[in-house]
Scaffold this active site. Structure first.
Site, PDB file in Angstrom:
ATOM      1  N   ASP A 311       0.855  -1.179   0.000  1.00 23.34           N
ATOM      2  CA  ASP A 311       0.000   0.000   0.000  1.00 23.34           C
ATOM      3  C   ASP A 311       0.895   1.234   0.000  1.00 23.34           C
ATOM      4  O   ASP A 311       2.051   1.170   0.414  1.00 23.34           O
ATOM      5  CB  ASP A 311      -0.889  -0.029   1.246  1.00 23.34           C
ATOM      6  CG  ASP A 311      -1.921   1.086   1.227  1.00 23.34           C
ATOM      7  OD1 ASP A 311      -2.288   1.528   0.137  1.00 23.34           O
ATOM      8  OD2 ASP A 311      -2.336   1.501   2.321  1.00 23.34           O
ATOM      9  N   THR A 313       0.060   4.535   1.413  1.00 20.77           N
ATOM     10  CA  THR A 313      -0.014   5.256   2.688  1.00 20.77           C
ATOM     11  C   THR A 313       0.409   4.343   3.828  1.00 20.77           C
ATOM     12  O   THR A 313      -0.120   3.248   4.000  1.00 20.77           O
ATOM     13  CB  THR A 313      -1.454   5.754   2.928  1.00 20.77           C
ATOM     14  OG1 THR A 313      -1.875   6.515   1.807  1.00 20.77           O
ATOM     15  CG2 THR A 313      -1.505   6.607   4.181  1.00 20.77           C
ATOM     16  N   ASP A 546      -1.501  -1.259   6.396  1.00 17.50           N
ATOM     17  CA  ASP A 546      -1.741  -0.843   7.774  1.00 17.50           C
ATOM     18  C   ASP A 546      -3.184  -0.453   8.037  1.00 17.50           C
ATOM     19  O   ASP A 546      -3.581  -0.257   9.173  1.00 17.50           O
ATOM     20  CB  ASP A 546      -0.830   0.333   8.153  1.00 17.50           C
ATOM     21  CG  ASP A 546      -1.160   1.600   7.359  1.00 17.50           C
ATOM     22  OD1 ASP A 546      -1.831   1.482   6.315  1.00 17.50           O
ATOM     23  OD2 ASP A 546      -0.749   2.682   7.786  1.00 17.50           O
TER      24      ASP A 546
END
Length: 787
Positions: A311, A313, A546
């Site tokens: 990912d 971010t 996350d």
């Protein structure tokens, strides 16, 4: 709304929804045993560790043989028993160290629910929750106990970990919630109605932090080999005893010594032990880097990874953002825009990172919200309706605006600089309307900037060097994601793909996912589909993330890697948690997995070579009907110098080769020819020197020892390649130790080992056969590698 739980439940004072339980009410429930205190342990108890390392099938076999030697003597022939005791002690110590490390890390990485008590909110460990506790819920929160909803503001709960359904379930007051699910959007509160062993969380939490060697290709392959060997022991023992009685005579002690000498090297007990030690040491090493390995087979999976899906971010960029600038639309004044942004920041009780960054620079004007819509990664917008101030939404411009709008084009242009752009707009209907957001009138573009992690570029370079492909899969705008990835020199990052344009047909999706590198506007369900598409093409996929939107993909990936600061849900489903939140830790994780698996395969070649030549010697010597050429101490010496001691060093050495499937076939393919050559060479030497009447039985036995040691040493040389200085020292030290045992009159010299190299013809025969054997080992290895 309290629900009775079990035989201990009695009428209790109901909690106040706003303030939660009082201290007296908590004490009342603790006294009744209505707590969530279920022991969750990161591994086995000390007693279990000792028992499982001591009471093994192979220790039992070798222990019986050791007991035989203790009875008949001499004690020198029982050295193999002391080696087993030392190795077992090492295994216990290493696993105890790993247990302590995992227990410390598991506490750091556990979910901590926010519980209302006495009017205050406190983060508690899951075990501190009691029945009827009021627990606050927000995006990403893991639900740790079963309960019912007491309050809900756009509350959506993802129950995919329990039901397999990927769509979040909208929850209203009075609806049940189950432990093991997590909050996908919105906020609210629940009352705990089932705690302890009656809740799903009891099993899930224990499973998530368990330190265990569960089934894997490596472990099952080794067990398969060892099971076959166990079946060979009984007929080999019978054949050797019969042969020794027939050739040596009726001396029971000599026959038993011959049997023990033949059987001990057939049992590769050190291979199982070294596998456990290599795994345990790997976990401890990663633990020192603040990396929690929740399942040991993850070490094996890491070694096979060839694709990393990351990912943006929180992985390539830091979680925090800051407001860079506000671009107003149609002459709207910035003060009005900031007022609306400030009102949105206050209206959401659990804002996401973007809204936190906006609210930090936009003070609240004090507007009273009449409805709220929390951010959802599926719809990609949030909003609130205010009394007298209209309905406002904040989200992705390419979602809220129709194609062709100039504001959308401007957002794309700004996003191409690697910035994150949100649209603030007015909706034509309340945000809690079923058709919201309806038609959106743009008010401003809100530009946020994310800081690229300083270690990200080096991490991507490492994966490129290791032939591991990195794919960036993000929910953000594709152009913005591509700009960030391009700044890190990720290949093909300048041609990002908008996931909304991806095909849904599996084969076509797999083609597109394999071709491209950067994907934006990916929904949680699409992330999972993309992982599955890569796996359908034979890829071994690690997924990092996350956020809540990463959970489905993390769960389906071969290896799920979560950031420690991420949502509790991501940490719960991931096999590995990076507690330092650093993407730069991932190369160490992959390297450690490769080191462990590659080295286990390397030392497996040594142990199984010994097993093959031991079986061959037992069968041939028994069939030919000649005295067994070795005492137990001889094979202990050869095994220690060519396998046991070198294997401990080789098992912990650096190794960057990616692991492949087919462990059993590959190891047997290499070990079987080497073992056959070593065994055949030893038999040939022994049969040749038996015809020399001028040589004593000890000298004849010594010739067989020399041949077997030299061929086994060359197998070690072949396995240890490529050579570095410490491997050369290891081989030289082995040769020096054997020379001492063969020629030295001092302690642990020739007398102790009962060796006599003084007969030149037998020594020349041994050396000649050994050279031929080493040459054949080299030819065989070369042919197998080329083949």
């Amino acid at each position: 709304m309290s629900t009775a739980q079990g035989p201990l439940a009695e009428p209790r004072t109901e909690p106040d929804v706003r303030t939660g339980l009082t201290a007296d009410q908590v004490a009342e429930r603790k006294a009744a045993g209505l707590t969530n205190d279920v022991p969750t342990r990161a591994g086995r108890t000390v007693g279990e560790i000792v028992r499982t390392n001591v009471f093994t099938r192979f220790n039992a076999i070798v222990g019986v043989l050791f007991a035989i030697i203790l009875v008949i003597g001499p004690i020198q022939d029982g050295l193999f028993g002391f080696v087993i005791l030392i190795n077992t002690g090492i295994g216990i110590v290493q696993e105890l160290r790993a247990k302590r490390t995992l227990e410390r890390l598991a506490i750091i990485g556990e979910a901590r629910p926010r519980v209302r008590r006495d009017g205050a909110v406190a983060e508690l460990s899951p075990s501190a929750v009691v029945l009827d506790d009021v627990i606050e819920l927000g995006p990403g929160d893991k639900i740790v106990v079963d309960g019912v909803v007491l309050a809900a503001e756009g509350l959506e709960v993802d129950e995919s970990l329990l039901t397999g359904e990927s769509d979040p379930v909208h929850k209203q007051v009075g609806d049940p919630v189950l432990s093991g699910s997590f909050v996908a959007a919105g906020s609210g509160a629940q009352q705990a109605t089932k705690v302890g062993r009656q809740a799903y969380a009891a099993q899930l939490a224990e499973e998530a932090s368990r330190f265990t060697l569960v089934d894997s290709e490596l472990r099952s392959g080794i067990n398969k080999i060892l099971k076959i060997i166990t079946y060979l022991l009984v007929p080999a023992a019978a054949l050797i005893i019969y042969s020794q009685f027939r050739t040596v005579g009726a001396d029971l002690h000599d026959a038993l010594r011959g049997m023990v000498a033949a059987l001990v090297p057939m049992v590769p007990e050190g291979l199982v032990l070294l596998t456990s030690i290599a795994f345990a040491v790997g976990v401890v090493r990663l633990g020192k880097r603040r990396c929690l390995v929740q399942e040991l087979p993850a070490m094996e999976g890491l070694a096979r990874v060839d694709t990393v899906c990351a990912d943006k971010t929180g992985t390539l960029t830091e979680n925090g953002m800051r407001l860079a600038r506000i671009v107003t639309v149609d002459g709207l004044d910035e003060q009005s825009v900031r007022a609306a942004l400030g009102a949105l920041g206050v209206a959401d009780p659990r804002p996401n990172a973007s809204l936190v960054a906006v609210a930090e620079w936009c003070p609240s004007p004090g507007w009273a919200p009449t409805a709220t819509a929390p951010f959802s990664s599926a719809r990609k917008w949030s909003g609130a309706s205010f009394d007298g101030h209209g309905d406002w939404v904040l989200g992705a411009p390419d979602v809220l605006l129709a194609e062709g709008r100039p504001e959308r084009a401007e957002a794309e242009r700004i996003g191409a600089e690697g910035l994150r752009v949100l649209l603030l707009g007015r909706s034509d209907r309340p945000v809690d309307d079923a058709d919201a957001p309806g038609t959106v009138t743009p008010a401003a573009l809100v530009v946020l900037e994310q800081k690229v992690r300083p270690e990200a570029a080096g991490t991507l370079r490492y994966f490129a060097e290791q032939d591991v492909e990195v794919k960036v899969i993000s929910g953000d705008n594709a152009v913005s994601v591509g700009a960030v990835a391009a700044s890190l020199d990720l290949p093909h990052a300048r041609t990002p793909v908008d996931a909304r344009e991806l095909p849904t047909e599996p084969a076509a999706l797999a083609d597109e996912v394999e071709r491209a590198t950067v994907f934006g506007r990916v929904t949680p369900a699409q992330k999972r589909d993309m992982v599955g598409a890569l796996q359908s093409r034979g890829r071994s996929v690690a997924m990092t993330g996350d956020g809540v939107n990463d959970v489905l993909a993390l769960k389906d990936a071969d290896i799920g890697v979560a950031m420690g600061s991420g949502s509790p849900a991501t940490r719960a489903v991931a096999q590995i948690v990076l507690l330092d939140n650093s993407f730069a830790t991932l190369p160490y994780v992959v390297a450690e997995g490769r080191r462990v698996i590659g080295n286990i395969e390397r030392v497996a070649n040594l142990f199984l070579t010994k097993t093959v030549y031991s079986v061959l010697l037992a069968i041939v010597i028994g069939a030919v009907g000649v005295p067994f050429p070795f005492l137990p101490r001889h094979l202990t010496l050869i095994g220690a110098l060519t396998i046991g001691i070198p294997a401990f060093f080789l098992a912990l050495a650096p190794n960057t080769e990616r692991a492949r499937t087919g462990f059993v076939r590959r190891v047997l393919r290499l070990a079987t020819p080497s073992g056959v050559i070593a065994g055949a060479g030893t038999v040939v030497t022994y049969l040749l020197v038996l015809g020399d009447a001028s040589a004593t039985p000890v000298q004849q036995s010594t010739a067989a020892v020399v041949t077997l040691y030299l061929i086994a040493l060359w197998v070690l040389v072949a396995v240890a390649r490529p050579f570095v200085w410490w491997k050369a020292v290891l081989v030289a030290a082995s040769a020096a130790a054997f020379a001492h045992a063969l020629f030295s009159p001092f302690v642990l010299g020739a007398r102790f080992w009962e060796l006599d190299p003084g007969h030149l013809p037998t020594m020349l025969t041994a050396l000649t056969v050994a050279v031929v054997g080493a040459f054949l080992v080299e030819v065989g290895r070369f042919a197998l590698v080329r083949g």
